[in-house]
Design an enzyme around this catalytic site. Structure first.
Site, PDB file in Angstrom:
ATOM      1  N   ARG A   1      50.466 -10.836 122.846  1.00  0.00           N
ATOM      2  CA  ARG A   1      51.090 -10.269 124.046  1.00  0.00           C
ATOM      3  C   ARG A   1      52.102  -9.175 123.743  1.00  0.00           C
ATOM      4  O   ARG A   1      52.117  -8.136 124.413  1.00  0.00           O
ATOM      5  CB  ARG A   1      51.775 -11.381 124.867  1.00  0.00           C
ATOM      6  CG  ARG A   1      50.816 -12.172 125.710  1.00  0.00           C
ATOM      7  CD  ARG A   1      51.262 -13.602 125.836  1.00  0.00           C
ATOM      8  NE  ARG A   1      51.040 -14.294 124.576  1.00  0.00           N
ATOM      9  CZ  ARG A   1      49.950 -15.007 124.309  1.00  0.00           C
ATOM     10  NH1 ARG A   1      49.053 -15.186 125.218  1.00  0.00           N
ATOM     11  NH2 ARG A   1      49.783 -15.572 123.124  1.00  0.00           N
ATOM     12  N   THR A   2      52.969  -9.391 122.780  1.00  0.00           N
ATOM     13  CA  THR A   2      54.053  -8.421 122.583  1.00  0.00           C
ATOM     14  C   THR A   2      53.484  -7.060 122.186  1.00  0.00           C
ATOM     15  O   THR A   2      53.823  -6.035 122.779  1.00  0.00           O
ATOM     16  CB  THR A   2      55.045  -8.943 121.518  1.00  0.00           C
ATOM     17  OG1 THR A   2      55.467 -10.243 121.914  1.00  0.00           O
ATOM     18  CG2 THR A   2      56.258  -8.033 121.408  1.00  0.00           C
TER      19      THR A   2
ATOM     20  N   LYS B   1      50.669  -3.420  99.309  1.00  0.00           N
ATOM     21  CA  LYS B   1      50.766  -2.904  97.929  1.00  0.00           C
ATOM     22  C   LYS B   1      52.155  -3.128  97.350  1.00  0.00           C
ATOM     23  O   LYS B   1      52.447  -2.715  96.242  1.00  0.00           O
ATOM     24  CB  LYS B   1      50.476  -1.400  97.923  1.00  0.00           C
ATOM     25  CG  LYS B   1      49.114  -1.009  98.460  1.00  0.00           C
ATOM     26  CD  LYS B   1      48.998   0.514  98.422  1.00  0.00           C
ATOM     27  CE  LYS B   1      47.739   0.993  99.115  1.00  0.00           C
ATOM     28  NZ  LYS B   1      47.748   2.448  99.287  1.00  0.00           N
TER      29      LYS B   1
ATOM     30  N   ARG C   1      57.996  -6.071 114.324  1.00  0.00           N
ATOM     31  CA  ARG C   1      58.049  -7.546 114.217  1.00  0.00           C
ATOM     32  C   ARG C   1      58.049  -7.896 112.743  1.00  0.00           C
ATOM     33  O   ARG C   1      57.196  -7.419 111.982  1.00  0.00           O
ATOM     34  CB  ARG C   1      56.868  -8.200 114.928  1.00  0.00           C
ATOM     35  CG  ARG C   1      56.797  -9.695 114.668  1.00  0.00           C
ATOM     36  CD  ARG C   1      55.827 -10.409 115.558  1.00  0.00           C
ATOM     37  NE  ARG C   1      56.344 -10.548 116.913  1.00  0.00           N
ATOM     38  CZ  ARG C   1      55.754 -11.240 117.879  1.00  0.00           C
ATOM     39  NH1 ARG C   1      54.617 -11.860 117.633  1.00  0.00           N
ATOM     40  NH2 ARG C   1      56.278 -11.332 119.076  1.00  0.00           N
TER      41      ARG C   1
ATOM     42  N   HIS D   1      64.281 -12.448 119.881  1.00  0.00           N
ATOM     43  CA  HIS D   1      63.136 -11.759 120.472  1.00  0.00           C
ATOM     44  C   HIS D   1      63.638 -11.193 121.817  1.00  0.00           C
ATOM     45  O   HIS D   1      63.322 -11.717 122.883  1.00  0.00           O
ATOM     46  CB  HIS D   1      62.000 -12.762 120.668  1.00  0.00           C
ATOM     47  CG  HIS D   1      60.661 -12.158 120.972  1.00  0.00           C
ATOM     48  ND1 HIS D   1      60.492 -10.837 121.365  1.00  0.00           N
ATOM     49  CD2 HIS D   1      59.414 -12.710 120.963  1.00  0.00           C
ATOM     50  CE1 HIS D   1      59.196 -10.622 121.576  1.00  0.00           C
ATOM     51  NE2 HIS D   1      58.526 -11.733 121.331  1.00  0.00           N
TER      52      HIS D   1
HETATM   53  C1  NCD Z   1      56.658 -15.840 120.826  1.00  0.00           C
HETATM   54  C2  NCD Z   1      57.121 -15.281 119.488  1.00  0.00           C
HETATM   55  O1  NCD Z   1      56.409 -14.543 118.827  1.00  0.00           O
HETATM   56  O2  NCD Z   1      58.248 -15.617 119.138  1.00  0.00           O
HETATM   57  N1  NCD Z   1      55.496 -15.222 121.301  1.00  0.00           N
HETATM   58  C3  NCD Z   1      55.599 -14.087 122.057  1.00  0.00           C
HETATM   59  O3  NCD Z   1      56.096 -13.076 121.609  1.00  0.00           O
HETATM   60  N2  NCD Z   1      55.190 -14.149 123.330  1.00  0.00           N
HETATM   61  C4  NCD Z   1      56.603 -17.314 120.889  1.00  0.00           C
HETATM   62  C5  NCD Z   1      55.838 -18.082 119.847  1.00  0.00           C
HETATM   63  O4  NCD Z   1      55.209 -17.516 118.954  1.00  0.00           O
HETATM   64  O5  NCD Z   1      55.864 -19.309 119.947  1.00  0.00           O
END
Ligand code: NCD
Length: 314
Positions: free
Chosen positions: A65-66, A94, A115, A143
């Protein structure tokens, strides 16, 4: 406060990066959520306000999703997207370090969504780069854009954030979404209820910070004790990948679950949210109840991310 820059009007909050939700004031958050509202129309009509701008998505951990909602948000605003969705697909495989990757990538783009499995990675990235950094998850730490879309979901579904009692259920120790969301909710007049197995309790330093911010915080082990009192139930999965010892995960697996039986005692207006992915903590039958809002969150997420990108890039 988030680092500020000049922006075209008062309706677009002035922000430079999105690293921690703790960098935001309530006023900045409210402006972003109001801008997200305006993005509903743009989502359908499209816009070229970000034409010529490039977003780079650098994902060193899995995401559905993100990453896809940032990509969609950028396309809806007329911009373009480059990036990779796993470190194996980049020079990180690498042995390249994060700062070298960023120093190269900032030449290709106007904003970076990062991320990373390490706490502090996004802050470090912001120190190294000229272009804005958006933290799409820094280890178990934070997040912030998920917190913004969670607030937006609450506001859209219940009409307000102030005055609500909100329970966060599950892995409050390793879950980064619940850390950012708690800090965000503490800026509003909310009551927070943390429900988790003993070993997955909210980190002490977070609870302390929240209390210092004046937040009302209670802790429980059993959802049954609070289900009839709450307006929002925010569920999270156990963050298996963050456990130092896999046997610890095996012990906790299946230790809490939202099902139709427990919801018999809930307010009819209760909303259930989840950042997703879900494993087994909400049974599928709950999806069909009016409480379930977790499949609306991904749509709200696009609007909020459109608002963030517009604020950073115009
Ligand atoms: C979350 C994350 O990556 O922290 N997912 C997200 O971004 N919607 C929650 C999770 O992974 O449990």
């Amino acid at each position: 406060m988030a680092r500020e820059t000049q922006s075209e009007s008062d309706s677009v909050p002035k922000i430079k990066d999105v690293i921690s939700i703790r960098d935001f004031s309530r006023d900045q958050i409210e402006k972003l959520l109001n801008l997200a509202d305006k993005m509903g129309q743009v989502f359908h009509s499209g816009s070229d306000v970000l034409r010529g701008k490039i977003l780079a998505t650098l994902f060193m951990e899995p995401s559905t999703r993100t990453r896809l909602s940032f990509t969609t948000a950028m396309y809806k605003l007329g911009g373009q997207v480059i990036g990779f969705d796993s470190p194996e697909m980049s020079s990180v495989a690498k042995g390249e370090n994060l700062s070298d990757t960023l120093r190269a990538v900032e030449n290709y783009c106007d904003v970076i969504v990062l991320r990373h499995h390490l706490e502090g990675a996004a802050r470090l990235a912001a120190d190294y780069t000229r272009v804005p950094i958006i933290n799409a998850g820094s280890g178990a730490e934070e997040h912030p854009t998920q917190a913004l879309l969670d607030l937006y979901t609450i506001k859209k579904e219940l009409g307000r954030i102030d005055g609500l009692k909100i329970a966060l259920l599950g892995d409050l120790k390793y879950g980064r979404t619940v850390h950012s969301l708690s800090y965000a909710l503490a800026l509003f007049d909310t009551s927070l209820v943390f429900v988790s197995p003993e070993t997955l309790r909210m980190r002490r330093e977070v609870t302390l910070d929240l209390k210092n911010m004046g937040a009302k915080v209670e802790e429980f082990k059993d959802l049954q004790k609070v289900i009839s009192d709450i307006d929002v139930l925010y569920v999270t999965r156990i963050q298996r990948e963050r456990f130092p010892d896999p046997t610890e995960y095996e012990k906790l697996k299946g230790s809490y679950q939202v099902n139709l039986e427990i919801l018999k005692n809930a307010k009819p207006t209760l909303i259930i949210m989840h950042p997703l992915p879900r494993i087994d903590e909400i049974v599928p039958e709950v999806d069909e109840t009016p409480h379930a809002k977790y499949f609306k969150q991904p749509y709200y997420g696009v609007l909020v991310r459109m608002a963030i990108l517009k604020s950073l890039l115009t």
